[in-house]
Design a protein around this motif. Structure first.
Motif, PDB file in Angstrom:
ATOM      1  N   ARG A 196       0.919  -1.278   0.082  1.00 18.34           N
ATOM      2  CA  ARG A 196      -0.088   0.062   0.021  1.00 18.34           C
ATOM      3  C   ARG A 196       0.922   1.182  -0.252  1.00 18.34           C
ATOM      4  O   ARG A 196       0.632   2.331  -0.656  1.00 18.34           O
ATOM      5  CB  ARG A 196      -0.977   0.068   1.188  1.00 18.34           C
ATOM      6  CG  ARG A 196      -2.017  -0.964   1.028  1.00 18.34           C
ATOM      7  CD  ARG A 196      -3.319  -0.865   2.099  1.00 18.34           C
ATOM      8  NE  ARG A 196      -4.108  -1.904   1.827  1.00 18.34           N
ATOM      9  CZ  ARG A 196      -5.013  -1.758   1.035  1.00 18.34           C
ATOM     10  NH1 ARG A 196      -5.285  -0.493   0.550  1.00 18.34           N
ATOM     11  NH2 ARG A 196      -6.073  -2.705   0.878  1.00 18.34           N
ATOM     12  N   VAL A 197       1.918   1.202   0.737  1.00 14.76           N
ATOM     13  CA  VAL A 197       2.701   2.472   0.775  1.00 14.76           C
ATOM     14  C   VAL A 197       3.469   2.862  -0.442  1.00 14.76           C
ATOM     15  O   VAL A 197       3.569   3.929  -0.936  1.00 14.76           O
ATOM     16  CB  VAL A 197       4.193   2.297   1.932  1.00 14.76           C
ATOM     17  CG1 VAL A 197       4.990   3.218   1.819  1.00 14.76           C
ATOM     18  CG2 VAL A 197       3.369   2.199   3.226  1.00 14.76           C
ATOM     19  N   ALA A 198       3.694   1.660  -1.191  1.00 11.33           N
ATOM     20  CA  ALA A 198       4.265   2.066  -2.437  1.00 11.33           C
ATOM     21  C   ALA A 198       3.379   2.479  -3.678  1.00 11.33           C
ATOM     22  O   ALA A 198       3.703   3.207  -4.489  1.00 11.33           O
ATOM     23  CB  ALA A 198       4.817   0.602  -3.137  1.00 11.33           C
ATOM     24  N   TRP A 199       2.102   1.967  -3.500  1.00  7.72           N
ATOM     25  CA  TRP A 199       0.969   2.241  -4.317  1.00  7.72           C
ATOM     26  C   TRP A 199       0.694   3.653  -4.203  1.00  7.72           C
ATOM     27  O   TRP A 199       0.540   4.604  -4.977  1.00  7.72           O
ATOM     28  CB  TRP A 199      -0.098   1.371  -4.375  1.00  7.72           C
ATOM     29  CG  TRP A 199      -1.477   1.681  -5.157  1.00  7.72           C
ATOM     30  CD1 TRP A 199      -2.409   2.152  -4.835  1.00  7.72           C
ATOM     31  CD2 TRP A 199      -1.277   1.482  -6.474  1.00  7.72           C
ATOM     32  NE1 TRP A 199      -3.293   2.536  -6.192  1.00  7.72           N
ATOM     33  CE2 TRP A 199      -2.514   2.204  -7.067  1.00  7.72           C
ATOM     34  CE3 TRP A 199      -0.420   1.041  -7.713  1.00  7.72           C
ATOM     35  CZ2 TRP A 199      -2.700   2.253  -8.475  1.00  7.72           C
ATOM     36  CZ3 TRP A 199      -0.663   0.949  -8.837  1.00  7.72           C
ATOM     37  CH2 TRP A 199      -1.831   1.366  -9.144  1.00  7.72           C
ATOM     38  N   ALA A 200       0.590   4.092  -2.748  1.00  6.40           N
ATOM     39  CA  ALA A 200       0.302   5.535  -2.595  1.00  6.40           C
ATOM     40  C   ALA A 200       1.258   6.442  -3.138  1.00  6.40           C
ATOM     41  O   ALA A 200       1.051   7.549  -3.614  1.00  6.40           O
ATOM     42  CB  ALA A 200       0.164   5.665  -0.997  1.00  6.40           C
ATOM     43  N   SER A 201       2.592   5.856  -2.934  1.00  6.11           N
ATOM     44  CA  SER A 201       3.617   6.867  -3.640  1.00  6.11           C
ATOM     45  C   SER A 201       3.755   6.967  -4.893  1.00  6.11           C
ATOM     46  O   SER A 201       3.784   8.060  -5.555  1.00  6.11           O
ATOM     47  CB  SER A 201       5.019   6.305  -2.987  1.00  6.11           C
ATOM     48  OG  SER A 201       5.091   6.065  -1.760  1.00  6.11           O
ATOM     49  N   PHE A 202       3.205   5.734  -5.668  1.00  8.13           N
ATOM     50  CA  PHE A 202       3.065   6.064  -7.046  1.00  8.13           C
ATOM     51  C   PHE A 202       2.100   7.013  -7.429  1.00  8.13           C
ATOM     52  O   PHE A 202       2.221   7.676  -8.328  1.00  8.13           O
ATOM     53  CB  PHE A 202       2.797   4.572  -7.605  1.00  8.13           C
ATOM     54  CG  PHE A 202       2.418   4.588  -9.046  1.00  8.13           C
ATOM     55  CD1 PHE A 202       3.202   4.865 -10.230  1.00  8.13           C
ATOM     56  CD2 PHE A 202       0.860   4.322  -9.327  1.00  8.13           C
ATOM     57  CE1 PHE A 202       2.565   4.879 -11.363  1.00  8.13           C
ATOM     58  CE2 PHE A 202       0.394   4.634 -10.623  1.00  8.13           C
ATOM     59  CZ  PHE A 202       1.457   4.604 -11.654  1.00  8.13           C
ATOM     60  N   VAL A 255       0.718   9.551  -5.902  1.00  6.61           N
ATOM     61  CA  VAL A 255       1.358  10.991  -5.633  1.00  6.61           C
ATOM     62  C   VAL A 255       2.427  11.536  -6.714  1.00  6.61           C
ATOM     63  O   VAL A 255       2.123  12.565  -7.137  1.00  6.61           O
ATOM     64  CB  VAL A 255       2.087  11.078  -4.249  1.00  6.61           C
ATOM     65  CG1 VAL A 255       3.177  12.589  -4.053  1.00  6.61           C
ATOM     66  CG2 VAL A 255       1.281  10.705  -3.010  1.00  6.61           C
ATOM     67  N   GLY A 256       3.225  10.541  -7.116  1.00  5.71           N
ATOM     68  CA  GLY A 256       4.049  11.000  -8.071  1.00  5.71           C
ATOM     69  C   GLY A 256       3.462  11.082  -9.548  1.00  5.71           C
ATOM     70  O   GLY A 256       3.604  11.913 -10.439  1.00  5.71           O
ATOM     71  N   ASP A 312       1.414  14.601  -9.282  1.00  2.12           N
ATOM     72  CA  ASP A 312       2.531  15.613  -9.401  1.00  2.12           C
ATOM     73  C   ASP A 312       2.950  15.633 -10.908  1.00  2.12           C
ATOM     74  O   ASP A 312       3.118  17.030 -11.177  1.00  2.12           O
ATOM     75  CB  ASP A 312       3.738  15.431  -8.553  1.00  2.12           C
ATOM     76  CG  ASP A 312       3.160  15.492  -7.225  1.00  2.12           C
ATOM     77  OD1 ASP A 312       2.135  16.071  -6.606  1.00  2.12           O
ATOM     78  OD2 ASP A 312       4.217  15.313  -5.880  1.00  2.12           O
TER      79      ASP A 312
END
Length: 67
Positions: A50-56, A58-59, A62
């Motif tokens: 989930r953390v990796a997906w959330a970072s994706f 956001v990127g 942006d």
């Protein structure tokens, strides 16, 4: 490698998907997010923490704002 049970996954395609089939589908799992090619539902699946997906996400958002 962790195996995820995808048998009950509820796959969703983006409402922005094009009619030509150039799409991916996403499934929200208990502890992860799965991604597959909508043209090949029996094919390979990528599973992200989930953390990796959330970072994706956001990127990606942006990147859209910088256009």
């Amino acid at each position: 490698m962790i195996r995820h049970d995808l048998s009950g996954a509820n796959w969703k395609k983006s409402s922005r998907s094009s009619a030509n089939g150039q799409c991916v589908e996403v499934a929200d799992l208990v502890d992860a997010v799965a991604l597959r090619d909508s043209k090949d539902p029996a094919g390979p699946v990528l599973v992200f923490e989930r953390v990796a997906w959330a970072s994706f996400l956001v990127g990606a958002k942006d990147g859209l704002r910088q256009r």
